[in-house]
Motif scaffolding. Structure first.
Motif, PDB file in Angstrom:
ATOM      1  N   HIS A  53       1.589   5.006  -2.331  1.00  0.00           N
ATOM      2  CA  HIS A  53       0.895   5.862  -3.301  1.00  0.00           C
ATOM      3  C   HIS A  53       1.828   6.627  -4.242  1.00  0.00           C
ATOM      4  N   ASP A  84       0.884   3.042   3.493  1.00  0.00           N
ATOM      5  CA  ASP A  84       0.278   4.305   3.042  1.00  0.00           C
ATOM      6  C   ASP A  84       1.315   5.379   2.717  1.00  0.00           C
ATOM      7  N   HIS A 133      -6.562  -1.122   5.214  1.00  0.00           N
ATOM      8  CA  HIS A 133      -6.723  -0.768   6.632  1.00  0.00           C
ATOM      9  C   HIS A 133      -7.492  -1.838   7.428  1.00  0.00           C
ATOM     10  N   HIS A 145       0.828  -1.218   0.000  1.00  0.00           N
ATOM     11  CA  HIS A 145       0.000   0.000   0.000  1.00  0.00           C
ATOM     12  C   HIS A 145       0.860   1.266   0.000  1.00  0.00           C
ATOM     13  N   LYS A 149      -6.587  -0.381  -7.739  1.00  0.00           N
ATOM     14  CA  LYS A 149      -6.935   0.208  -6.449  1.00  0.00           C
ATOM     15  C   LYS A 149      -8.230   1.006  -6.603  1.00  0.00           C
TER      16      LYS A 149
HETATM   17 ZN   LIG Z   1      -3.916   4.691   1.045  1.00  0.00          ZN
END
Ligand SMILES: [Zn+2]
Length: 318
Positions: free
Chosen positions: A57, A279, A221, A55, A157
């Motif tokens: 970005h 993240d 999450h 995960h 995603k």
């Molecule tokens: Zn994210």
């Protein structure tokens, strides 16, 4: 929560103290100035050659800056406002040698060009696993097929909250059937944390999964803050998985303290269906924080090895 709540009442100088998302305890992890990857030795001792982060970005710069501005407004202090090349270097510095290229469309007519952008750039990011995105709109199946068959993307995603995306939208039926058939994973932010949306939550996710029971879905999450509801589906749906992104950290964006602690046993029990995620770069703490917190958890070495490395490695390279 109300807009700006807590900001005026705080007389402490540190902006992070006035975040609407509370911290566990008093000590806040420093941002960037002491990003020491002490976990590198610990992962080597566990027989993990490198971390696979499911995960992370990547957005075109103008969009990324808008996203950072949004986080500024909720006092979510992001320290990694670096160039793409420097950010990739930060990942490697922390032992993350494989990572995904997640992005998502905030509105219609955006997803296809995001995919083009990812395809044009991801080869410059050593270790990047290309992920695309899509949106309920005309032509969606066509550009998803292009992303798979021409671009060679290995996953997609979706972000139900930001995109106001209903997984049960009939416009997406053909696309989900295609990805199910191709066994291409979709990483979905469907949970209600940090903010609930029109189409977030288990009541939207469950009928979706019942419609496409063999779809390879990774819930971001761990589905926070309804973690137990999502985890209860793992036995019945072997192609379903969860990612640990922002769950086992001191910054409480994904639920209350107790909810997070009660999620620890799922890591052991479903060790084959869980992936580590960070993240990065949109995190209000150093990248070594989620990794060392994860390593500190009272679970077996085998579960740690599978979640940090083996599960994703097997998923994409076997
Ligand atoms: Zn994210």
């Amino acid at each position: 929560m109300g807009e700006g709540e807590g900001v005026e009442s705080s007389n402490k100088p540190d902006i992070r103290l006035s975040s609407p998302f509370p911290w566990r305890g008093e000590t806040l992890p420093p941002i960037l100035d002491s990003e020491t990857p002490e976990h590198l030795k610990r992962i080597r001792d566990l027989g993990i050659p490198y971390i696979f982060d499911i995960h992370t970005h990547f957005f075109p710069e103008t969009i990324m800056k808008l996203i950072w501005r949004w986080f500024d407004n909720v006092n979510w202090a992001i320290g990694y406002r670096l160039s793409e090349a420097e950010r990739v270097e930060r990942l490697h510095h922390n032992g993350i040698q494989r990572f995904t290229t997640l992005n998502y469309a905030h509105k219609a007519e955006m997803a296809s060009s995001l995919n083009d952008w990812t395809y044009a750039n991801y080869k410059n990011w050593k270790g990047a696993i290309p992920f695309g995105t899509f949106y309920p709109e005309e032509g969606v199946l066509t550009y998803v097929k292009k992303a798979v068959e021409e671009y060679g993307f290995l996953g997609f995603k979706l972000h139900c909250e930001v995109s106001k995306l209903n997984l049960n939208s009939p416009e997406l039926t053909d696309t989900f059937l295609y990805l199910q058939e191709k066994q291409i994973p979709i990483l979905i932010h469907t949970g209600t944390a940090p903010l609930p949306g029109e189409f977030t939550g288990i009541q939207f996710f469950k009928p979706f999964l019942e419609t496409y029971p063999k779809l390879e879905v990774i819930v971001a999450h761990m589905g926070a803050d309804e973690i137990s509801a999502y985890a209860s589906l793992l036995d019945s749906y072997p192609n379903l998985a969860l990612d640990t992104t922002m769950v086992f950290v001191d910054f409480l964006a994904t639920g209350k303290v107790l909810d997070v602690d009660s999620a620890i046993p799922y890591l052991e029990r479903y060790q084959n269906q869980i992936y580590f995620g960070s993240d990065f770069p949109n995190i209000p703490y150093n990248l070594n924080h989620p990794i060392s917190r994860f390593l500190d958890l009272p679970i077996s070495d085998l579960a740690k090895q599978k979640i940090l490395y083996r599960n994703a490695e097997n998923r994409f390279f076997k």
